[in-house]
Structures are given as structure tokens and as C-alpha cells.
Scaffold this motif. Sequence first.
Motif, PDB file in Angstrom:
ATOM      1  N   LEU A  60       6.483  59.423  24.538  1.00  0.00           N
ATOM      2  CA  LEU A  60       7.881  59.684  24.874  1.00  0.00           C
ATOM      3  C   LEU A  60       8.024  61.081  25.463  1.00  0.00           C
ATOM      4  N   LYS A  61       7.339  62.032  24.852  1.00  0.00           N
ATOM      5  CA  LYS A  61       7.386  63.411  25.331  1.00  0.00           C
ATOM      6  C   LYS A  61       6.744  63.526  26.718  1.00  0.00           C
ATOM      7  N   PHE A  62       5.623  62.853  26.919  1.00  0.00           N
ATOM      8  CA  PHE A  62       4.940  62.849  28.219  1.00  0.00           C
ATOM      9  C   PHE A  62       5.848  62.311  29.319  1.00  0.00           C
ATOM     10  N   ALA A  63       6.596  61.241  29.022  1.00  0.00           N
ATOM     11  CA  ALA A  63       7.478  60.618  30.013  1.00  0.00           C
ATOM     12  C   ALA A  63       8.583  61.576  30.456  1.00  0.00           C
ATOM     13  N   CYS A  64       8.932  62.544  29.612  1.00  0.00           N
ATOM     14  CA  CYS A  64      10.000  63.509  29.918  1.00  0.00           C
ATOM     15  C   CYS A  64       9.445  64.848  30.396  1.00  0.00           C
ATOM     16  N   SER A  65       8.150  64.941  30.544  1.00  0.00           N
ATOM     17  CA  SER A  65       7.579  66.229  30.942  1.00  0.00           C
ATOM     18  C   SER A  65       6.524  66.027  32.032  1.00  0.00           C
ATOM     19  N   ASP A  66       5.283  65.873  31.649  1.00  0.00           N
ATOM     20  CA  ASP A  66       4.179  65.820  32.608  1.00  0.00           C
ATOM     21  C   ASP A  66       4.326  64.719  33.647  1.00  0.00           C
ATOM     22  N   SER A  67       4.843  63.563  33.260  1.00  0.00           N
ATOM     23  CA  SER A  67       4.938  62.462  34.221  1.00  0.00           C
ATOM     24  C   SER A  67       5.956  62.738  35.328  1.00  0.00           C
ATOM     25  N   LEU A  68       6.878  63.672  35.102  1.00  0.00           N
ATOM     26  CA  LEU A  68       7.873  64.006  36.123  1.00  0.00           C
ATOM     27  C   LEU A  68       7.274  64.851  37.246  1.00  0.00           C
ATOM     28  N   GLY A  69       6.198  65.565  36.948  1.00  0.00           N
ATOM     29  CA  GLY A  69       5.547  66.396  37.947  1.00  0.00           C
ATOM     30  C   GLY A  69       6.449  67.488  38.478  1.00  0.00           C
ATOM     31  N   ASP A  70       6.162  67.941  39.698  1.00  0.00           N
ATOM     32  CA  ASP A  70       6.939  69.011  40.330  1.00  0.00           C
ATOM     33  C   ASP A  70       7.904  68.464  41.378  1.00  0.00           C
ATOM     34  N   ARG A  71       8.075  67.178  41.415  1.00  0.00           N
ATOM     35  CA  ARG A  71       8.964  66.543  42.395  1.00  0.00           C
ATOM     36  C   ARG A  71      10.413  66.963  42.149  1.00  0.00           C
ATOM     37  N   VAL A  79      15.913  60.970  37.315  1.00  0.00           N
ATOM     38  CA  VAL A  79      15.006  61.460  36.262  1.00  0.00           C
ATOM     39  C   VAL A  79      14.954  60.438  35.125  1.00  0.00           C
ATOM     40  N   ALA A  80      16.115  59.972  34.688  1.00  0.00           N
ATOM     41  CA  ALA A  80      16.173  58.972  33.608  1.00  0.00           C
ATOM     42  C   ALA A  80      15.486  57.684  34.022  1.00  0.00           C
TER      43      ALA A  80
END
Length: 122
Positions: A60-71, A79-80
Motif C-alpha cells: 500500500l505504501k509502495f503504491a503511494c510512493s515509489d510506484s508514482l515515480g517522478d512523473r 494520482v488516485a
Amino acid sequence: MADSLYLELVDFVHMVHTGIYSEETGQPQPLRFTVRVKLKVEPHYDPDTPLDASKNYMDLKFACSDSLGDRHYKLIEAVADHVCETLFTQDARVEEVSVKIVKLALSEKEEEIGITLLRERK
């Protein structure tokens, strides 16, 4: 009686490139995430139940952080959407995802300005 299992990440803050106004673009801004995932429940959880009988909470934390990248995401709705799709793709047992995002930079008197997206698996 039917059981339901929800995994939650509450009040996680992460810097995300988002916004449409000039004062928002060019640098990330803090977003506060609350994510709730409905997972298919096992018939029983005993003390020795292995982790793979549930979902790793760190996903869950990954989906809201690293997976978003710098886009750059113009809308926090996008985002959601990305968070939901990441969690559905990770695990077929995910039945429903709720993502609440609060734009902390817009708050003037501790009010919460943002959105909540609730998506069920199709």
C-alpha cells in the motif's frame, strides 16, 4: 454472516509532482494518503498463517510512493487512479480500493482539501 478484510494505510505523506497552477508545478508538493484495500478473506487465520495468505501492508505504501515515480500528474484524481491500478495489478485478491488524497499545500486553517476515489475490481 460474511467476513470482510480491509488493509489500511492511514495519513501517509509523500511528495508528488502534481498540480495545474504555476505555483504548484516544477516541484513536488506534499500529499496525505489514506488507502483502504478490501481483500478476499481466507476461511480462517490461525497463529501460523503465512504472510502469503494476506497482502503485505508495505504494498500500500509502495503504491503511494515509489510506484508514482517522478512523473507530473495534473490532477490528484490521476494520482488516485494510479494507486488503485497499481494495487489491482499487484494482487488478484484485491476486490476494492479506496484512496483519499489531501493536498496539504492548500490548507490554510488545517482544513482538508482533496478527493476520495473508490474503485471496485471490474
